[in-house]
Design a protein around this motif. Structure first.
Motif, PDB file in Angstrom:
ATOM      1  N   VAL A  80       0.839  -1.204   0.000  1.00 13.44           N
ATOM      2  CA  VAL A  80       0.000   0.000   0.000  1.00 13.44           C
ATOM      3  C   VAL A  80       0.873   1.253   0.000  1.00 13.44           C
ATOM      4  O   VAL A  80       0.601   2.218  -0.724  1.00 13.44           O
ATOM      5  N   ALA A  81       1.933   1.237   0.795  1.00 11.57           N
ATOM      6  CA  ALA A  81       2.859   2.372   0.834  1.00 11.57           C
ATOM      7  C   ALA A  81       3.519   2.588  -0.524  1.00 11.57           C
ATOM      8  O   ALA A  81       3.731   3.737  -0.956  1.00 11.57           O
ATOM      9  N   VAL A  82       3.837   1.492  -1.208  1.00  9.18           N
ATOM     10  CA  VAL A  82       4.455   1.610  -2.532  1.00  9.18           C
ATOM     11  C   VAL A  82       3.476   2.234  -3.519  1.00  9.18           C
ATOM     12  O   VAL A  82       3.849   3.099  -4.324  1.00  9.18           O
ATOM     13  N   VAL A  83       2.222   1.806  -3.477  1.00 10.71           N
ATOM     14  CA  VAL A  83       1.212   2.371  -4.374  1.00 10.71           C
ATOM     15  C   VAL A  83       1.064   3.871  -4.121  1.00 10.71           C
ATOM     16  O   VAL A  83       1.004   4.672  -5.060  1.00 10.71           O
ATOM     17  N   LYS A  84       1.021   4.264  -2.862  1.00  9.44           N
ATOM     18  CA  LYS A  84       0.897   5.688  -2.530  1.00  9.44           C
ATOM     19  C   LYS A  84       2.111   6.471  -3.025  1.00  9.44           C
ATOM     20  O   LYS A  84       1.979   7.610  -3.516  1.00  9.44           O
ATOM     21  N   ALA A  85       3.292   5.870  -2.930  1.00  8.62           N
ATOM     22  CA  ALA A  85       4.497   6.526  -3.423  1.00  8.62           C
ATOM     23  C   ALA A  85       4.438   6.690  -4.939  1.00  8.62           C
ATOM     24  O   ALA A  85       4.862   7.731  -5.480  1.00  8.62           O
ATOM     25  N   GLU A  86       3.914   5.691  -5.627  1.00  5.69           N
ATOM     26  CA  GLU A  86       3.775   5.781  -7.085  1.00  5.69           C
ATOM     27  C   GLU A  86       2.775   6.874  -7.461  1.00  5.69           C
ATOM     28  O   GLU A  86       2.967   7.596  -8.446  1.00  5.69           O
ATOM     29  N   THR A 145      -4.271   9.284  -8.867  1.00  4.05           N
ATOM     30  CA  THR A 145      -4.519   9.483  -7.438  1.00  4.05           C
ATOM     31  C   THR A 145      -5.929   9.101  -7.033  1.00  4.05           C
ATOM     32  O   THR A 145      -6.228   9.000  -5.839  1.00  4.05           O
ATOM     33  N   ASN A 146      -6.806   8.884  -8.014  1.00  2.00           N
ATOM     34  CA  ASN A 146      -8.185   8.516  -7.671  1.00  2.00           C
ATOM     35  C   ASN A 146      -8.372   7.011  -7.498  1.00  2.00           C
ATOM     36  O   ASN A 146      -9.486   6.528  -7.309  1.00  2.00           O
ATOM     37  N   ILE A 147      -7.280   6.262  -7.558  1.00  2.00           N
ATOM     38  CA  ILE A 147      -7.330   4.812  -7.294  1.00  2.00           C
ATOM     39  C   ILE A 147      -7.079   4.584  -5.809  1.00  2.00           C
ATOM     40  O   ILE A 147      -6.126   5.127  -5.246  1.00  2.00           O
ATOM     41  N   ALA A 148      -7.934   3.790  -5.173  1.00  3.03           N
ATOM     42  CA  ALA A 148      -7.744   3.475  -3.754  1.00  3.03           C
ATOM     43  C   ALA A 148      -6.477   2.651  -3.592  1.00  3.03           C
ATOM     44  O   ALA A 148      -6.362   1.558  -4.158  1.00  3.03           O
ATOM     45  N   ALA A 149      -5.524   3.161  -2.835  1.00  3.38           N
ATOM     46  CA  ALA A 149      -4.218   2.511  -2.713  1.00  3.38           C
ATOM     47  C   ALA A 149      -4.317   1.122  -2.122  1.00  3.38           C
ATOM     48  O   ALA A 149      -3.603   0.205  -2.548  1.00  3.38           O
ATOM     49  N   ASP A 150      -5.194   0.936  -1.128  1.00  3.84           N
ATOM     50  CA  ASP A 150      -5.289  -0.378  -0.501  1.00  3.84           C
ATOM     51  C   ASP A 150      -5.912  -1.414  -1.438  1.00  3.84           C
ATOM     52  O   ASP A 150      -5.421  -2.545  -1.550  1.00  3.84           O
ATOM     53  N   TYR A 151      -6.956  -1.025  -2.155  1.00  2.37           N
ATOM     54  CA  TYR A 151      -7.580  -1.966  -3.089  1.00  2.37           C
ATOM     55  C   TYR A 151      -6.645  -2.278  -4.258  1.00  2.37           C
ATOM     56  O   TYR A 151      -6.596  -3.417  -4.734  1.00  2.37           O
ATOM     57  N   PHE A 152      -5.931  -1.272  -4.715  1.00  4.85           N
ATOM     58  CA  PHE A 152      -4.996  -1.511  -5.813  1.00  4.85           C
ATOM     59  C   PHE A 152      -3.836  -2.382  -5.337  1.00  4.85           C
ATOM     60  O   PHE A 152      -3.339  -3.232  -6.086  1.00  4.85           O
ATOM     61  N   GLY A 153      -3.405  -2.188  -4.096  1.00  4.41           N
ATOM     62  CA  GLY A 153      -2.374  -3.053  -3.530  1.00  4.41           C
ATOM     63  C   GLY A 153      -2.819  -4.498  -3.514  1.00  4.41           C
ATOM     64  O   GLY A 153      -2.056  -5.413  -3.847  1.00  4.41           O
ATOM     65  N   LEU A 154      -4.079  -4.720  -3.125  1.00  3.79           N
ATOM     66  CA  LEU A 154      -4.625  -6.080  -3.141  1.00  3.79           C
ATOM     67  C   LEU A 154      -4.641  -6.634  -4.561  1.00  3.79           C
ATOM     68  O   LEU A 154      -4.294  -7.803  -4.789  1.00  3.79           O
ATOM     69  N   LEU A 155      -5.035  -5.804  -5.510  1.00  6.76           N
ATOM     70  CA  LEU A 155      -5.051  -6.239  -6.909  1.00  6.76           C
ATOM     71  C   LEU A 155      -3.665  -6.660  -7.375  1.00  6.76           C
ATOM     72  O   LEU A 155      -3.509  -7.660  -8.078  1.00  6.76           O
ATOM     73  N   ILE A 156      -2.639  -5.919  -6.967  1.00  4.83           N
ATOM     74  CA  ILE A 156      -1.271  -6.248  -7.357  1.00  4.83           C
ATOM     75  C   ILE A 156      -0.859  -7.607  -6.788  1.00  4.83           C
ATOM     76  O   ILE A 156      -0.238  -8.431  -7.475  1.00  4.83           O
ATOM     77  N   VAL A 157      -1.211  -7.857  -5.525  1.00  2.00           N
ATOM     78  CA  VAL A 157      -0.893  -9.156  -4.922  1.00  2.00           C
ATOM     79  C   VAL A 157      -1.553 -10.278  -5.708  1.00  2.00           C
ATOM     80  O   VAL A 157      -0.925 -11.303  -6.022  1.00  2.00           O
ATOM     81  N   LEU A 158      -2.816 -10.095  -6.059  1.00  5.39           N
ATOM     82  CA  LEU A 158      -3.531 -11.125  -6.817  1.00  5.39           C
ATOM     83  C   LEU A 158      -2.959 -11.268  -8.226  1.00  5.39           C
ATOM     84  O   LEU A 158      -2.817 -12.378  -8.738  1.00  5.39           O
ATOM     85  N   LEU A 159      -2.625 -10.150  -8.832  1.00  2.00           N
ATOM     86  CA  LEU A 159      -2.090 -10.170 -10.196  1.00  2.00           C
ATOM     87  C   LEU A 159      -0.780 -10.933 -10.281  1.00  2.00           C
ATOM     88  O   LEU A 159      -0.504 -11.625 -11.264  1.00  2.00           O
ATOM     89  N   THR A 160       0.041 -10.820  -9.254  1.00  2.00           N
ATOM     90  CA  THR A 160       1.363 -11.447  -9.299  1.00  2.00           C
ATOM     91  C   THR A 160       1.370 -12.890  -8.798  1.00  2.00           C
ATOM     92  O   THR A 160       2.344 -13.602  -9.008  1.00  2.00           O
ATOM     93  N   THR A 161       0.304 -13.321  -8.131  1.00  2.00           N
ATOM     94  CA  THR A 161       0.292 -14.681  -7.578  1.00  2.00           C
ATOM     95  C   THR A 161      -0.778 -15.592  -8.182  1.00  2.00           C
ATOM     96  O   THR A 161      -0.658 -16.817  -8.087  1.00  2.00           O
ATOM     97  N   ALA A 162      -1.815 -15.033  -8.795  1.00  2.00           N
ATOM     98  CA  ALA A 162      -2.950 -15.841  -9.252  1.00  2.00           C
ATOM     99  C   ALA A 162      -2.568 -17.000 -10.172  1.00  2.00           C
ATOM    100  O   ALA A 162      -3.092 -18.111 -10.014  1.00  2.00           O
ATOM    101  N   PRO A 163      -1.678 -16.806 -11.165  1.00  2.00           N
ATOM    102  CA  PRO A 163      -1.356 -17.946 -12.034  1.00  2.00           C
ATOM    103  C   PRO A 163      -0.761 -19.123 -11.265  1.00  2.00           C
ATOM    104  O   PRO A 163      -1.034 -20.281 -11.596  1.00  2.00           O
ATOM    105  N   ALA A 164       0.059 -18.831 -10.245  1.00  2.00           N
ATOM    106  CA  ALA A 164       0.649 -19.917  -9.451  1.00  2.00           C
ATOM    107  C   ALA A 164      -0.374 -20.524  -8.497  1.00  2.00           C
ATOM    108  O   ALA A 164      -0.308 -21.715  -8.188  1.00  2.00           O
ATOM    109  N   ILE A 165      -1.312 -19.714  -8.012  1.00  2.00           N
ATOM    110  CA  ILE A 165      -2.348 -20.223  -7.119  1.00  2.00           C
ATOM    111  C   ILE A 165      -3.336 -21.099  -7.872  1.00  2.00           C
ATOM    112  O   ILE A 165      -3.837 -22.093  -7.353  1.00  2.00           O
ATOM    113  N   LEU A 166      -3.621 -20.743  -9.133  1.00  2.00           N
ATOM    114  CA  LEU A 166      -4.581 -21.484  -9.965  1.00  2.00           C
ATOM    115  C   LEU A 166      -3.887 -21.998 -11.230  1.00  2.00           C
ATOM    116  O   LEU A 166      -4.213 -21.585 -12.343  1.00  2.00           O
ATOM    117  N   PRO A 167      -2.921 -22.902 -11.076  1.00  2.00           N
ATOM    118  CA  PRO A 167      -2.173 -23.361 -12.254  1.00  2.00           C
ATOM    119  C   PRO A 167      -3.039 -24.084 -13.273  1.00  2.00           C
ATOM    120  O   PRO A 167      -2.761 -24.028 -14.479  1.00  2.00           O
TER     121      PRO A 167
END
Length: 204
Positions: A135-141, A149-171
């Motif tokens: 979340v801190a990284v998103v706010k820094a970006e 700036t109109n993107i919610a940093a916490d929700y976008f942070g969650l999206l990033i976590v899902l974006l980077t792990t989903a293929p491995a979670i659902l192979p």
């Protein structure tokens, strides 16, 4: 009890380390509900009673595995204060592909977390703090003008976590939709490219 002699002359893993490695393998394979202490003992090459000498219960052992999984990603967490979101995302994709057991632990931990009748697996302060770093990284970006700036940093942070792990979670889903195994280098190349396109499209 905590030492062993390696046949090839290399430093031998301690009994605790062998137990942890075996538990990580079994939990990744079967999840917490399906993991058996007998199997962990067999994989570690010890009697089941020896496991309880180090870890009083299956829950305590599983918690230790989760904490070690977090520690194993220390290199990724250390990037957060000094790296761009793009650099972190690419490193996170590589981490999820290379650490299949770590991803599997997130899956069974999530199942236990969502089940009100499951064993208690509270997320420790260090793990929670690491996850919050995104979340801190998103706010820094956003402050640097690289994200709206109109993107919610916490929700976008969650999206990033899902974006980077989903293929491995659902192979299996990855294989069906893309037609490639998540371990295929060509898949990783395509997933990295998609991430670049997403971040570029969001650039104000």
């Amino acid at each position: 009890m905590d030492t062993a002699q390696a046949s090839d002359g290399a430093p031998a893993r301690t009994t605790r380390e062998r137990i942890m490695a075996a538990a990580s393998t079994e939990l990744a394979r079967a999840g917490f509900a399906g993991a058996r202490m007998e199997t962990i003992a067999r994989l570690a090459g010890v009697k089941k009673q020896v496991i309880y000498y180090y870890y009083p219960s299956k829950v305590e052992l599983a918690r230790a595995v989760l904490e070690k999984s977090n520690d194993d990603a220390a290199g990724l967490w250390a990037m957060f204060p000094t790296s761009t979101l793009s650099e972190i995302c690419h490193a996170a994709i590589d981490q999820s592909v290379e650490s299949s057991e770590g991803v599997a632990h997130l899956v069974w931990e999530g199942q236990e977390y969502a089940n009100e009748h499951s064993s208690d697996f509270p997320i420790g302060p260090s793990r929670a703090a690491n996850l919050q770093k995104i979340v801190a990284v998103v706010k820094a970006e956003q402050s640097a003008g690289r994200l709206p700036t109109n993107i919610a940093a916490d929700y976008f942070g969650l999206l990033i976590v899902l974006l980077t792990t989903a293929p491995a979670i659902l192979p299996q889903v990855t294989d069906i939709i893309v037609g490639r195994n998540v371990q295929d280098p060509e898949f990783a190349q395509g997933w990295h490219a998609l991430l670049d396109h997403v971040l570029e499209a969001l650039h104000p």
